[in-house]
Design a protein around this motif. Structure first.
Motif, PDB file in Angstrom:
ATOM      1  N   ASP A 146       0.818  -1.213   0.000  1.00  0.00           N
ATOM      2  CA  ASP A 146       0.000   0.000   0.000  1.00  0.00           C
ATOM      3  C   ASP A 146       0.852   1.265   0.000  1.00  0.00           C
ATOM      4  N   TYR A 147       1.875   1.305   0.829  1.00  0.00           N
ATOM      5  CA  TYR A 147       2.643   2.534   1.005  1.00  0.00           C
ATOM      6  C   TYR A 147       3.719   2.701  -0.073  1.00  0.00           C
ATOM      7  N   PHE A 148       4.503   1.648  -0.319  1.00  0.00           N
ATOM      8  CA  PHE A 148       5.637   1.787  -1.230  1.00  0.00           C
ATOM      9  C   PHE A 148       5.270   1.527  -2.688  1.00  0.00           C
ATOM     10  N   CYS A 149       4.420   0.542  -2.937  1.00  0.00           N
ATOM     11  CA  CYS A 149       4.089   0.209  -4.333  1.00  0.00           C
ATOM     12  C   CYS A 149       2.953   1.076  -4.862  1.00  0.00           C
ATOM     13  N   ARG A 150       1.857   1.117  -4.122  1.00  0.00           N
ATOM     14  CA  ARG A 150       0.701   1.906  -4.573  1.00  0.00           C
ATOM     15  C   ARG A 150       0.819   3.380  -4.207  1.00  0.00           C
ATOM     16  N   GLN A 151       1.742   3.695  -3.299  1.00  0.00           N
ATOM     17  CA  GLN A 151       2.014   5.066  -2.832  1.00  0.00           C
ATOM     18  C   GLN A 151       0.761   5.754  -2.307  1.00  0.00           C
ATOM     19  N   PHE A 156      -4.986   8.253   4.214  1.00  0.00           N
ATOM     20  CA  PHE A 156      -5.819   7.233   3.583  1.00  0.00           C
ATOM     21  C   PHE A 156      -5.559   5.862   4.200  1.00  0.00           C
ATOM     22  N   LEU A 157      -4.283   5.554   4.462  1.00  0.00           N
ATOM     23  CA  LEU A 157      -3.933   4.275   5.088  1.00  0.00           C
ATOM     24  C   LEU A 157      -4.502   4.179   6.498  1.00  0.00           C
ATOM     25  N   ALA A 158      -4.513   5.308   7.214  1.00  0.00           N
ATOM     26  CA  ALA A 158      -5.064   5.316   8.571  1.00  0.00           C
ATOM     27  C   ALA A 158      -6.537   4.948   8.551  1.00  0.00           C
ATOM     28  N   VAL A 159      -7.257   5.478   7.580  1.00  0.00           N
ATOM     29  CA  VAL A 159      -8.674   5.148   7.450  1.00  0.00           C
ATOM     30  C   VAL A 159      -8.828   3.687   7.038  1.00  0.00           C
ATOM     31  N   LYS A 160      -8.013   3.231   6.099  1.00  0.00           N
ATOM     32  CA  LYS A 160      -8.102   1.863   5.604  1.00  0.00           C
ATOM     33  C   LYS A 160      -7.859   0.845   6.717  1.00  0.00           C
ATOM     34  N   TYR A 161      -6.853   1.106   7.559  1.00  0.00           N
ATOM     35  CA  TYR A 161      -6.511   0.165   8.631  1.00  0.00           C
ATOM     36  C   TYR A 161      -7.249   0.466   9.938  1.00  0.00           C
ATOM     37  N   ASN A 162      -8.041   1.526   9.934  1.00  0.00           N
ATOM     38  CA  ASN A 162      -8.831   1.910  11.105  1.00  0.00           C
ATOM     39  C   ASN A 162      -7.946   2.180  12.334  1.00  0.00           C
ATOM     40  N   ILE A 163      -6.864   2.933  12.090  1.00  0.00           N
ATOM     41  CA  ILE A 163      -5.965   3.355  13.166  1.00  0.00           C
ATOM     42  C   ILE A 163      -5.649   4.832  12.970  1.00  0.00           C
ATOM     43  N   VAL A 165      -3.420   8.336  12.452  1.00  0.00           N
ATOM     44  CA  VAL A 165      -2.347   8.717  11.536  1.00  0.00           C
ATOM     45  C   VAL A 165      -0.991   8.478  12.201  1.00  0.00           C
ATOM     46  N   THR A 166      -0.890   8.790  13.489  1.00  0.00           N
ATOM     47  CA  THR A 166       0.360   8.586  14.218  1.00  0.00           C
ATOM     48  C   THR A 166       0.730   7.107  14.252  1.00  0.00           C
ATOM     49  N   ALA A 167      -0.259   6.256  14.515  1.00  0.00           N
ATOM     50  CA  ALA A 167      -0.002   4.815  14.537  1.00  0.00           C
ATOM     51  C   ALA A 167       0.417   4.314  13.153  1.00  0.00           C
ATOM     52  N   THR A 168      -0.186   4.847  12.117  1.00  0.00           N
ATOM     53  CA  THR A 168       0.177   4.461  10.750  1.00  0.00           C
ATOM     54  C   THR A 168       1.617   4.868  10.448  1.00  0.00           C
ATOM     55  N   THR A 169       1.962   6.083  10.817  1.00  0.00           N
ATOM     56  CA  THR A 169       3.331   6.561  10.607  1.00  0.00           C
ATOM     57  C   THR A 169       4.323   5.691  11.364  1.00  0.00           C
ATOM     58  N   THR A 170       3.978   5.304  12.575  1.00  0.00           N
ATOM     59  CA  THR A 170       4.841   4.447  13.382  1.00  0.00           C
ATOM     60  C   THR A 170       5.021   3.087  12.711  1.00  0.00           C
TER      61      THR A 170
END
Length: 191
Positions: A146-151, A156-163, A165-170
């Protein structure tokens, strides 16, 4: 309190005159103070010069507040001291992570990294990447895609994983660190 440098009424109390006056009065004193903090070591003269300059840049940015400050000299000294300590922290952190090579060792490396890679027959790069990525868990691999290939963006990832933004960045930071470690281990075992 610093006295205005100009006698004319139109210039009296202006920020430019006030700043010019504190520079005239305290620049050499703050520099000597910074040199004292670096223990007059010539190898840290650059640090004393930069911190002195940064002190007066900070003074220029805080000029309105500084004009009302009861102890301008004390403010300058405290700012200079904090900048010196911050510079030392950065300097030693940088030194901690740097390694030096002697000239003989550098000259002994005749092959570039690419030539070494070819000479050691690590195989093709895609195979190496697949071997490293196979060591990731399913969740880590999904985040990698999701992050490296699809960029996809972090919010958006935070919403997708239901966590958050800080947790996603971590999680992204930990994934990068794990990939770096796995790459390093792979190179050590295959070179």
């Amino acid at each position: 309190m610093v006295i205005d440098c100009c006698k004319e009424d139109q210039c009296r109390g202006s920020s430019r005159c006030f700043y010019r006056k504190i520079c005239e009065l305290y620049l050499s004193e703050v520099y000597r103070f910074c040199m004292h903090l670096v223990k007059n070591q010539s190898c840290f003269t650059f640090m004393a010069e930069e911190c002195t300059q940064d002190t007066f840049v900070a003074a220029r940015q805080q000029l309105v507040k500084l004009k009302q400050h009861p102890n301008v000299k004390g403010w300058l000294y405290l700012t200079a001291k904090n900048l010196i300590y911050k510079s030392f922290r950065c300097y030693y952190t940088q030194k901690k992570h740097e390694t030096t090579l002697e000239c003989e060792k550098i000259c002994s490396y005749s092959n570039s990294v690419e030539e070494e890679w070819e000479n050691r027959r690590l195989g093709d790069v895609d195979t190496v990447i697949v071997n490293i990525l196979m060591q990731l868990s399913n969740n880590e691999y999904t985040l990698y895609e999701d992050y490296f290939c699809r960029q996809l963006a972090v919010p958006f990832l935070a919403v997708k994983y239901n966590i958050s933004v800080t947790a996603t960045t971590t999680r992204i930071y930990r994934l990068k660190r794990k990939l770096r470690t796995l790459s390093h281990q792979y190179c050590l075992t295959h070179i």
